[in-house]
Design a protein around this motif. Structure first.
Motif, PDB file in Angstrom:
ATOM      1  N   MET A 149      -7.726  -7.119  -1.105  1.00 49.57           N
ATOM      2  CA  MET A 149      -6.530  -6.502  -0.560  1.00 49.57           C
ATOM      3  C   MET A 149      -6.798  -5.083  -0.072  1.00 49.57           C
ATOM      4  O   MET A 149      -6.217  -4.637   0.931  1.00 49.57           O
ATOM      5  N   ALA A 150      -7.661  -4.373  -0.785  1.00 49.15           N
ATOM      6  CA  ALA A 150      -7.988  -3.010  -0.358  1.00 49.15           C
ATOM      7  C   ALA A 150      -8.712  -3.011   0.973  1.00 49.15           C
ATOM      8  O   ALA A 150      -8.464  -2.154   1.842  1.00 49.15           O
ATOM      9  N   SER A 151      -9.610  -3.969   1.177  1.00 51.95           N
ATOM     10  CA  SER A 151     -10.330  -4.038   2.449  1.00 51.95           C
ATOM     11  C   SER A 151      -9.404  -4.445   3.594  1.00 51.95           C
ATOM     12  O   SER A 151      -9.585  -4.009   4.743  1.00 51.95           O
ATOM     13  N   LEU A 152      -8.376  -5.256   3.321  1.00 51.98           N
ATOM     14  CA  LEU A 152      -7.444  -5.662   4.363  1.00 51.98           C
ATOM     15  C   LEU A 152      -6.516  -4.532   4.783  1.00 51.98           C
ATOM     16  O   LEU A 152      -6.079  -4.466   5.946  1.00 51.98           O
ATOM     17  N   THR A 153      -6.187  -3.639   3.868  1.00 53.69           N
ATOM     18  CA  THR A 153      -5.222  -2.566   4.153  1.00 53.69           C
ATOM     19  C   THR A 153      -5.877  -1.197   4.342  1.00 53.69           C
ATOM     20  O   THR A 153      -5.170  -0.221   4.616  1.00 53.69           O
ATOM     21  N   PRO A 158       0.837  -1.209   0.000  1.00 52.04           N
ATOM     22  CA  PRO A 158       0.000   0.000   0.000  1.00 52.04           C
ATOM     23  C   PRO A 158       0.869   1.253   0.000  1.00 52.04           C
ATOM     24  O   PRO A 158       1.954   1.301   0.595  1.00 52.04           O
ATOM     25  N   LEU A 159       0.385   2.307  -0.672  1.00 53.13           N
ATOM     26  CA  LEU A 159       1.095   3.589  -0.756  1.00 53.13           C
ATOM     27  C   LEU A 159       0.209   4.670  -0.139  1.00 53.13           C
ATOM     28  O   LEU A 159      -0.863   4.985  -0.666  1.00 53.13           O
ATOM     29  N   GLU A 160       0.669   5.208   1.008  1.00 55.45           N
ATOM     30  CA  GLU A 160      -0.041   6.312   1.649  1.00 55.45           C
ATOM     31  C   GLU A 160       0.398   7.612   1.002  1.00 55.45           C
ATOM     32  O   GLU A 160       1.573   7.955   1.003  1.00 55.45           O
ATOM     33  N   ARG A 161      -0.574   8.365   0.510  1.00 57.38           N
ATOM     34  CA  ARG A 161      -0.241   9.546  -0.275  1.00 57.38           C
ATOM     35  C   ARG A 161      -0.355  10.856   0.515  1.00 57.38           C
ATOM     36  O   ARG A 161      -0.192  11.927  -0.053  1.00 57.38           O
ATOM     37  N   GLY A 162      -0.603  10.796   1.795  1.00 53.80           N
ATOM     38  CA  GLY A 162      -0.600  12.026   2.600  1.00 53.80           C
ATOM     39  C   GLY A 162      -1.997  12.438   3.029  1.00 53.80           C
ATOM     40  O   GLY A 162      -2.995  11.716   2.849  1.00 53.80           O
ATOM     41  N   GLU A 163      -2.038  13.665   3.615  1.00 60.90           N
ATOM     42  CA  GLU A 163      -3.271  14.204   4.168  1.00 60.90           C
ATOM     43  C   GLU A 163      -4.304  14.449   3.067  1.00 60.90           C
ATOM     44  O   GLU A 163      -4.000  15.072   2.043  1.00 60.90           O
ATOM     45  N   GLY A 164      -5.528  13.950   3.319  1.00 61.36           N
ATOM     46  CA  GLY A 164      -6.617  14.176   2.382  1.00 61.36           C
ATOM     47  C   GLY A 164      -6.552  13.361   1.114  1.00 61.36           C
ATOM     48  O   GLY A 164      -7.400  13.539   0.230  1.00 61.36           O
ATOM     49  N   GLU A 165      -5.588  12.493   1.009  1.00 61.97           N
ATOM     50  CA  GLU A 165      -5.467  11.658  -0.185  1.00 61.97           C
ATOM     51  C   GLU A 165      -5.634  10.193   0.205  1.00 61.97           C
ATOM     52  O   GLU A 165      -5.283   9.792   1.322  1.00 61.97           O
TER      53      GLU A 165
END
Length: 321
Positions: free
Chosen positions: A238-242, A167-174
């Motif tokens: 995978m999206a629901s797991l992460t 998973p890639l966390e893209r920051g605040e509000g994203e």
């Protein structure tokens, strides 16, 4: 004179015997002549009746003529043989249409590859991904290595390995998205065996292809996320797991052999090249189906035009007389 008298008496006695045969001579069996030896006679009893004695008797010669067939030349199998070339021709025509559709689809995807990468919006509508399939995109964020998932086994150049999904966390509000970082060898399944360059902790820029969710075939087993076993990338699972959006990006890299060898040795995921990898074998299918239609058509012609047997020719000749 003495010799003439005895001779005259003998001649007179012989003539009398011929004119009046004795009873003994009458009882002698007559010798059958040569002409009558070849014929025999059959004695019939008065009570015996022959079929011709019946007034309702009809001879086969007096009955109406009947057509004698030598047998059916073709059975129900000829229908099946006739359906094969028709079906093969229809499938070949369908593959011609599929070839045109696949060619246009690949051309459309290749046109998207030559465009500049598109920055991803803060939030993505998963239903719009279909219109951007194979579109080059760019995203900035931080990898969540603690939520990494390995999909496999996957073979590459004869070696067993896995696809690394992070998973890639893209920051605040994203929103958070899923990134297929590439392939690693099976010996680097454990993160502790990998180089630090393969597990960056700072912000990174990911360039790749936006792809539609994968479809599972009937031969692939179900994923077992509780055991950390993923056999195919189920994007929604995978999206629901992460806790991320069901958005799938495949990271791309230039296919350089030496770099791939170095990444493989250090356990760094190696991304796929930026190209359309859709299979397009419809031309082979067209050749196969049309070839089958042509071959079975010749077989059908040979069966229909097969010369008749000798018995059938005799019957046909007798009917024409």
């Amino acid at each position: 004179m003495s010799f003439a008298r005895p001779f005259a008496r003998s001649l007179r006695a012989c003539c009398d015997t011929v004119k009046q045969p004795s009873a003994r001579c009458m009882r002698l069996p007559a010798t059958p002549s040569r002409a009558s030896r070849n014929f025999t006679s059959t004695r019939t009893r008065p009570n015996d009746r022959q079929p011709v004695d019946n007034p309702e008797f009809v001879s086969i010669l007096d009955g109406p003529p009947k057509i004698v067939r030598a047998g059916k030349r073709h059975g129900p199998g000829i229908i099946l043989l006739a359906l094969i070339p028709i079906t093969a021709f229809a499938l070949g025509t369908w593959q011609v249409q599929r070839l045109g559709w696949k060619t246009e689809l690949i051309a459309k995807f290749e046109d998207r590859l030559v465009r500049d990468p598109l920055p991803l919006p803060p939030n993505i509508d998963p239903t719009a991904v279909h219109d951007f399939d194979f579109r080059r995109v760019r995203a900035v964020g931080t990898f969540r290595h603690d939520q990494e998932m390995l999909v496999g086994p996957r073979m590459r150049d004869g070696q067993d390995g896995y696809m690394v999904i992070t998973p890639l966390e893209r920051g605040e509000g994203e929103s958070t998205i899923l990134v297929n970082r590439g392939w690693i060898s099976k010996k680097h399944r454990d993160q502790r065996t990998r180089s630090a360059d393969g597990m960056p902790t700072e912000k990174v820029v990911v360039e790749g292809l936006l792809r539609e969710p994968w479809k599972k075939n009937m031969f692939t087993p179900d994923n077992r996320p509780e055991k950390g076993e993923f056999y195919f990338p189920d994007v929604y699972q995978m999206a629901s797991l992460t806790g991320s959006q069901p958005v799938w990006i495949e990271a791309t890299m230039e296919p350089e052999f030496m770099q791939m060898v170095d990444y493989e040795a250090r356990g760094i995921p190696f991304g796929r090249p930026a190209e359309v990898n859709l299979r397009n074998n419809h031309a082979q299918y067209i050749f196969t189906w049309y070839g089958l239609a042509f071959a079975t058509s010749i077989m059908l012609y040979m069966v229909i035009k097969k010369p008749t047997s000798e018995i059938a020719r005799r019957v046909s000749r007798s009917k024409s007389l």
